[in-house]
Design a protein around this motif. Structure first.
Motif, PDB file in Angstrom:
ATOM      1  N   LYS A 193     -11.205  32.344 -95.527  1.00 19.73           N
ATOM      2  CA  LYS A 193     -11.620  31.310 -96.253  1.00 19.73           C
ATOM      3  C   LYS A 193     -11.264  31.333 -97.716  1.00 19.73           C
ATOM      4  O   LYS A 193     -11.477  30.443 -98.708  1.00 19.73           O
ATOM      5  CB  LYS A 193     -13.009  31.673 -96.387  1.00 19.73           C
ATOM      6  CG  LYS A 193     -14.088  31.337 -95.280  1.00 19.73           C
ATOM      7  CD  LYS A 193     -15.528  31.662 -95.618  1.00 19.73           C
ATOM      8  CE  LYS A 193     -16.128  31.161 -94.084  1.00 19.73           C
ATOM      9  NZ  LYS A 193     -17.561  31.871 -94.268  1.00 19.73           N
ATOM     10  N   PHE A 194     -10.620  32.212 -98.099  1.00 17.64           N
ATOM     11  CA  PHE A 194      -9.855  32.369 -99.568  1.00 17.64           C
ATOM     12  C   PHE A 194      -8.961  31.612 -99.724  1.00 17.64           C
ATOM     13  O   PHE A 194      -8.838  30.723-100.957  1.00 17.64           O
ATOM     14  CB  PHE A 194      -8.970  33.913 -99.954  1.00 17.64           C
ATOM     15  CG  PHE A 194      -8.668  34.033-101.374  1.00 17.64           C
ATOM     16  CD1 PHE A 194      -9.548  34.134-102.354  1.00 17.64           C
ATOM     17  CD2 PHE A 194      -7.353  33.436-101.501  1.00 17.64           C
ATOM     18  CE1 PHE A 194      -9.103  34.623-103.656  1.00 17.64           C
ATOM     19  CE2 PHE A 194      -7.012  33.864-102.827  1.00 17.64           C
ATOM     20  CZ  PHE A 194      -7.694  34.135-103.880  1.00 17.64           C
ATOM     21  N   ASP A 195      -8.145  31.033 -98.533  1.00 14.26           N
ATOM     22  CA  ASP A 195      -7.111  30.167 -98.645  1.00 14.26           C
ATOM     23  C   ASP A 195      -7.904  28.486 -98.286  1.00 14.26           C
ATOM     24  O   ASP A 195      -7.439  27.469 -98.791  1.00 14.26           O
ATOM     25  CB  ASP A 195      -5.939  30.245 -97.736  1.00 14.26           C
ATOM     26  CG  ASP A 195      -5.195  31.532 -98.458  1.00 14.26           C
ATOM     27  OD1 ASP A 195      -5.154  31.399 -99.816  1.00 14.26           O
ATOM     28  OD2 ASP A 195      -4.676  32.351 -97.788  1.00 14.26           O
ATOM     29  N   LEU A 196      -8.598  28.688 -97.185  1.00 17.98           N
ATOM     30  CA  LEU A 196      -8.928  27.582 -96.596  1.00 17.98           C
ATOM     31  C   LEU A 196     -10.649  27.108 -96.823  1.00 17.98           C
ATOM     32  O   LEU A 196     -11.127  26.181 -96.093  1.00 17.98           O
ATOM     33  CB  LEU A 196      -8.699  27.742 -95.206  1.00 17.98           C
ATOM     34  CG  LEU A 196      -7.488  28.196 -94.607  1.00 17.98           C
ATOM     35  CD1 LEU A 196      -7.538  28.147 -93.275  1.00 17.98           C
ATOM     36  CD2 LEU A 196      -6.315  27.233 -95.057  1.00 17.98           C
ATOM     37  N   ASN A 197     -11.162  27.666 -97.559  1.00 14.02           N
ATOM     38  CA  ASN A 197     -12.764  27.482 -98.091  1.00 14.02           C
ATOM     39  C   ASN A 197     -13.365  27.419 -96.627  1.00 14.02           C
ATOM     40  O   ASN A 197     -13.232  28.081 -95.849  1.00 14.02           O
ATOM     41  CB  ASN A 197     -12.657  25.915 -98.786  1.00 14.02           C
ATOM     42  CG  ASN A 197     -11.997  26.396-100.053  1.00 14.02           C
ATOM     43  OD1 ASN A 197     -12.032  27.217-101.116  1.00 14.02           O
ATOM     44  ND2 ASN A 197     -11.152  25.187-100.343  1.00 14.02           N
ATOM     45  N   GLU A 198     -14.331  26.461 -96.660  1.00 14.39           N
ATOM     46  CA  GLU A 198     -15.219  26.352 -95.453  1.00 14.39           C
ATOM     47  C   GLU A 198     -14.659  25.543 -94.566  1.00 14.39           C
ATOM     48  O   GLU A 198     -15.286  24.524 -94.216  1.00 14.39           O
ATOM     49  CB  GLU A 198     -16.662  26.085 -95.773  1.00 14.39           C
ATOM     50  CG  GLU A 198     -17.374  27.096 -96.790  1.00 14.39           C
ATOM     51  CD  GLU A 198     -17.790  28.191 -95.813  1.00 14.39           C
ATOM     52  OE1 GLU A 198     -17.737  28.096 -94.485  1.00 14.39           O
ATOM     53  OE2 GLU A 198     -18.030  29.194 -96.510  1.00 14.39           O
ATOM     54  N   ASP A 200     -13.612  23.672 -91.129  1.00 20.50           N
ATOM     55  CA  ASP A 200     -14.057  23.961 -89.637  1.00 20.50           C
ATOM     56  C   ASP A 200     -13.350  24.857 -88.861  1.00 20.50           C
ATOM     57  O   ASP A 200     -13.740  25.426 -87.680  1.00 20.50           O
ATOM     58  CB  ASP A 200     -14.521  22.481 -89.082  1.00 20.50           C
ATOM     59  CG  ASP A 200     -15.643  21.731 -89.697  1.00 20.50           C
ATOM     60  OD1 ASP A 200     -16.341  22.608 -90.696  1.00 20.50           O
ATOM     61  OD2 ASP A 200     -15.737  20.592 -89.777  1.00 20.50           O
ATOM     62  N   LYS A 201     -12.037  24.487 -88.881  1.00 26.79           N
ATOM     63  CA  LYS A 201     -11.117  25.475 -87.989  1.00 26.79           C
ATOM     64  C   LYS A 201     -11.234  26.987 -88.159  1.00 26.79           C
ATOM     65  O   LYS A 201     -10.667  27.493 -87.079  1.00 26.79           O
ATOM     66  CB  LYS A 201      -9.575  24.793 -88.103  1.00 26.79           C
ATOM     67  CG  LYS A 201      -9.486  23.301 -87.686  1.00 26.79           C
ATOM     68  CD  LYS A 201      -8.084  22.839 -87.952  1.00 26.79           C
ATOM     69  CE  LYS A 201      -7.970  21.620 -87.210  1.00 26.79           C
ATOM     70  NZ  LYS A 201      -6.449  21.099 -87.405  1.00 26.79           N
ATOM     71  N   ILE A 202     -11.860  27.246 -89.196  1.00 29.31           N
ATOM     72  CA  ILE A 202     -11.859  28.794 -89.159  1.00 29.31           C
ATOM     73  C   ILE A 202     -12.909  29.487 -88.146  1.00 29.31           C
ATOM     74  O   ILE A 202     -12.645  30.486 -87.670  1.00 29.31           O
ATOM     75  CB  ILE A 202     -12.312  29.310 -90.781  1.00 29.31           C
ATOM     76  CG1 ILE A 202     -11.196  28.937 -91.735  1.00 29.31           C
ATOM     77  CG2 ILE A 202     -12.636  30.782 -90.775  1.00 29.31           C
ATOM     78  CD1 ILE A 202     -11.853  29.167 -92.979  1.00 29.31           C
ATOM     79  N   ALA A 203     -13.661  28.482 -87.691  1.00 33.01           N
ATOM     80  CA  ALA A 203     -14.807  28.939 -86.639  1.00 33.01           C
ATOM     81  C   ALA A 203     -14.140  29.642 -85.453  1.00 33.01           C
ATOM     82  O   ALA A 203     -14.666  30.274 -84.794  1.00 33.01           O
ATOM     83  CB  ALA A 203     -15.641  27.785 -86.415  1.00 33.01           C
ATOM     84  N   THR A 204     -12.916  28.859 -85.079  1.00 30.59           N
ATOM     85  CA  THR A 204     -12.193  29.259 -83.927  1.00 30.59           C
ATOM     86  C   THR A 204     -12.037  30.728 -83.784  1.00 30.59           C
ATOM     87  O   THR A 204     -11.883  31.352 -83.033  1.00 30.59           O
ATOM     88  CB  THR A 204     -10.930  28.559 -83.658  1.00 30.59           C
ATOM     89  OG1 THR A 204     -11.308  27.111 -83.616  1.00 30.59           O
ATOM     90  CG2 THR A 204     -10.199  28.972 -82.589  1.00 30.59           C
ATOM     91  N   VAL A 205     -11.705  31.458 -85.021  1.00 29.30           N
ATOM     92  CA  VAL A 205     -11.303  32.890 -84.878  1.00 29.30           C
ATOM     93  C   VAL A 205     -12.432  33.712 -85.716  1.00 29.30           C
ATOM     94  O   VAL A 205     -12.193  34.668 -86.103  1.00 29.30           O
ATOM     95  CB  VAL A 205     -10.080  33.126 -85.887  1.00 29.30           C
ATOM     96  CG1 VAL A 205      -8.863  32.463 -85.086  1.00 29.30           C
ATOM     97  CG2 VAL A 205     -10.243  32.472 -87.104  1.00 29.30           C
ATOM     98  N   ARG A 206     -13.623  33.051 -85.672  1.00 32.02           N
ATOM     99  CA  ARG A 206     -14.831  33.844 -86.178  1.00 32.02           C
ATOM    100  C   ARG A 206     -15.012  35.313 -85.306  1.00 32.02           C
ATOM    101  O   ARG A 206     -15.165  36.368 -86.021  1.00 32.02           O
ATOM    102  CB  ARG A 206     -16.036  33.056 -85.750  1.00 32.02           C
ATOM    103  CG  ARG A 206     -17.217  33.650 -86.456  1.00 32.02           C
ATOM    104  CD  ARG A 206     -17.571  33.855 -88.051  1.00 32.02           C
ATOM    105  NE  ARG A 206     -17.347  32.730 -88.725  1.00 32.02           N
ATOM    106  CZ  ARG A 206     -17.272  32.400 -89.936  1.00 32.02           C
ATOM    107  NH1 ARG A 206     -16.999  33.304 -90.582  1.00 32.02           N
ATOM    108  NH2 ARG A 206     -17.267  31.030 -90.196  1.00 32.02           N
TER     109      ARG A 206
END
Length: 269
Positions: A193-198, A200-206
């Motif tokens: 999130k530091f680079d990509l903020n919120e 949606d694609k971060i959810a894949t690697v939650r």
């Protein structure tokens, strides 16, 4: 494919690390393309088990010296380079003393994953992109091998999506059946999130399991190659649902199949 450019990014490559299916395939894919007149560059982490003297690694001062931010920490980037004997292929090594000096690859003496493998993967992905930018070398194809390289497609698609050098690049991810047990540091998503903020694609690697990290690479790629004969049913189904070009596992016609797959992807609109 002659005179096209392919960037091979792999967590393992022979002869620098032991022969595994992944390390051999990454090397052979690059070697075959190089032999056909394709311009190639190989990037891998400079793990501490790599013998720098034997393999004649040397630091490239003009490429080193910048700091990469990982979870709000400045981490110095060191770039080293070597040539694979007889092949005249250059290999670039992403290095940082805190992340890669230890005399091990992914796990400690108790066979436990390093707690900072998540940060090592982030540093590796950003280090590859920043170094290629310094080289001013626009690849037609970026071919990703191994889970430690699997955050690269996400970063290219979301963090570096306005970088003109990669605007025409097609991303291929090779998927292998070499899972690790458990998960990476559970704070990986927060660090992204530091680079990509919120995003949606971060959810894949939650939940940062091996499968989910590969899913992240798959969902941000233009094409997929089955690097192993037996891929988990979950990943196979995920790949099928992505509806992108897929090359099945190649044992007999490896050289021709890979080159044809590259050529088709480059020519596709």
């Amino acid at each position: 494919m002659k005179d096209k450019r392919i960037l091979f990014v792999s967590s393992e490559v022979v002869p620098y690390l032991p022969e595994t299916e992944l390390a051999l395939t990454a090397f052979n894919a690059a070697k075959n393309a190089h032999s056909k007149g394709v311009q190639t560059r190989i990037f891998m982490p400079r793990f501490g088990v790599i013998n720098e003297r034997r393999h004649q690694l040397h630091e490239v001062i003009r490429l080193s010296g910048m700091n990469l931010v990982v979870d709000d920490m400045d981490m110095p980037l060191i770039i080293k380079v070597a040539s694979i004997p007889k092949e005249r292929m250059q290999v670039y090594f992403i290095d940082n003393e805190e992340y890669f000096k230890r005399k091990a690859v992914f796990t400690d003496e108790d066979d436990q994953l390093f707690e900072d493998n998540d940060e090592r993967a982030i540093f590796f992905a950003k280090g590859v992109v920043e170094t290629v930018k310094k080289l001013n070398w626009a690849p037609d194809i970026i071919h990703v091998h191994g889970w430690m390289a699997s955050l690269l497609p996400l970063y290219l698609r979301e963090f570096y999506n306005e970088e003109p050098l990669f605007s025409e690049s097609k991303i291929i991810t090779s998927v292998y059946s070499n899972p690790f047990e458990g998960t990476l540091n559970e704070k990986l998503a927060d660090k992204l999130k530091f680079d990509l903020n919120e995003n949606d694609k971060i959810a894949t690697v939650r939940i940062p399991s091996h499968t989910n990290i590969l899913k992240s690479a798959i969902e941000n790629s233009d094409a997929i190659i089955h690097g192993s004969e037996n891929i988990s049913e979950e990943l196979t189904t995920f790949i099928e649902e992505k509806k992108v070009p897929v090359l099945s596992f190649q044992e007999e016609n490896f050289k021709e199949s890979y080159l044809s797959f590259y050529a088709d992807l480059v020519s596709a609109k």
